[in-house]
Scaffold this motif. Structure first.
Motif, mmCIF file in Angstrom:
data_model
loop_
_atom_site.group_PDB
_atom_site.id
_atom_site.type_symbol
_atom_site.label_atom_id
_atom_site.label_comp_id
_atom_site.label_asym_id
_atom_site.label_seq_id
_atom_site.Cartn_x
_atom_site.Cartn_y
_atom_site.Cartn_z
ATOM 1 N N GLU A 176 0.820 -1.340 0.069
ATOM 2 C CA GLU A 176 0.076 -0.113 -0.004
ATOM 3 C C GLU A 176 0.838 1.331 -0.109
ATOM 4 N N SER A 189 -3.778 -0.192 -4.739
ATOM 5 C CA SER A 189 -3.527 -1.544 -4.117
ATOM 6 C C SER A 189 -4.967 -1.881 -3.569
ATOM 7 N N ILE A 234 -6.430 -5.816 -3.807
ATOM 8 C CA ILE A 234 -7.151 -6.489 -2.364
ATOM 9 C C ILE A 234 -8.476 -7.216 -2.799
ATOM 10 N N LYS A 285 -1.919 -6.794 3.604
ATOM 11 C CA LYS A 285 -1.674 -5.589 3.079
ATOM 12 C C LYS A 285 -0.603 -4.685 3.991
#
Ligand code: HPA
Length: 263
Positions: free
Chosen positions: A131, A156, A160, A172
């Motif tokens: 991230e 990001s 996910i 993450k």
């Protein structure tokens, strides 16, 4: 877009050797993750050493070849073997794969790496969607676009979502970049945890910065191959990188295929 002329010389050589002028996605394969190449159909495998002007990868566990073919019907290029600052390359050379992807009009770059887990909730074999990047004490001399950290964060989220819908469990977090080549000390890892690092590694940060600078949509995933120094009593070595990668190669492939299809 400001890509060096030599990159187009490399592209021209590849096109003269039968590669299409435009490709859709690019993947940079981290240590031990070269197995993904087996998921590329109609693959043309070109050793870096055959490509005039291309840097050569010197790390054990990186085979050093460009693989071009299709995944789910999309034309892709995969870099099996990358260029690290600790091998003696200036940052401007560590980003050659990113620039070459751009020269082929790629707008989807998936970067992977092996990393040490700093976050105490992480286990060997976890996949961590990156991230944020931290690079304390290291000045990376690549011009950065102003809002690339926000763009990376937004992208990001999409990684996910895609991982979750493909049933690939992911963590993450923040990737803390070090130049290496040595693994960190226990004291460094304690400090890095305090700074907010979740995983530590020796690649990816320059590549992400360059991708956003030249306008390539890029995301990155770490495979946690070991607990970072001091997290457990285990000694760190390159063997465990290979073991963790072997263990997780199918899940990693599922995630990357999902990203090629839908990101
Ligand atoms: N530190 C730095 N880089 C790494 C590590 C680590 O513990 N594991 C894999 N790459």
């Amino acid at each position: 877009m400001n890509i060096p002329e030599e990159i187009f010389d490399i592209k021209n050589w590849l096109v003269n050797n039968g590669i299409a002028e435009k490709l859709e996605a690019a993947v940079i394969l981290g240590s031990g993750l070269g197995d993904f190449g087996n998921h590329i159909e109609d693959a043309k495998i070109i050793p870096y050493s055959d490509i005039p002007g291309f840097p050569q990868s010197t790390v054990v566990g990186h085979s050093g070849s460009l693989i071009i073919g299709t995944v789910s019907g999309k034309a892709v290029m995969a870099f099996s073997g990358r260029f690290h600052f600790y091998e003696g390359y200036p940052f401007s050379k560590t980003v050659v794969p990113v620039q070459l992807a751009k020269a082929f009009d790629v707008n989807k770059l998936i970067i992977s790496n092996a990393a040490g887990g700093i976050n105490l909730d992480f286990r060997v074999g976890d996949l961590m969607v990156i991230e944020r990047i931290l690079h304390p004490h290291v000045e990376i001399d690549i011009n950065q676009t102003e809002n690339w950290p926000e763009e990376l964060k937004a992208n990001s989220k999409r990684v996910i979502e895609i991982a979750t819908s493909n049933n690939v469990p992911v963590k993450k977090g923040t990737y803390l970049y070090v130049t290496g080549p040595n693994y960190e000390t226990k004291a460094e890892i304690r400090a890095f945890r305090g700074l907010g690092g979740d995983a530590v590694g020796m690649s990816t940060a320059p590549e992400l910065m360059e991708a956003y600078r030249i306008g390539v949509k890029a995301v990155a995933v770490s495979l946690i191959t070991n607990a970072a120094a001091g997290v457990t009593d285990q000694k760190l070595d390159h063997e465990e990188v290979k073991e963790a990668a072997e263990m997780k190669k199918d899940e990693f492939a599922k995630l990357v295929i999902g990203l090629i299809e839908r990101f």
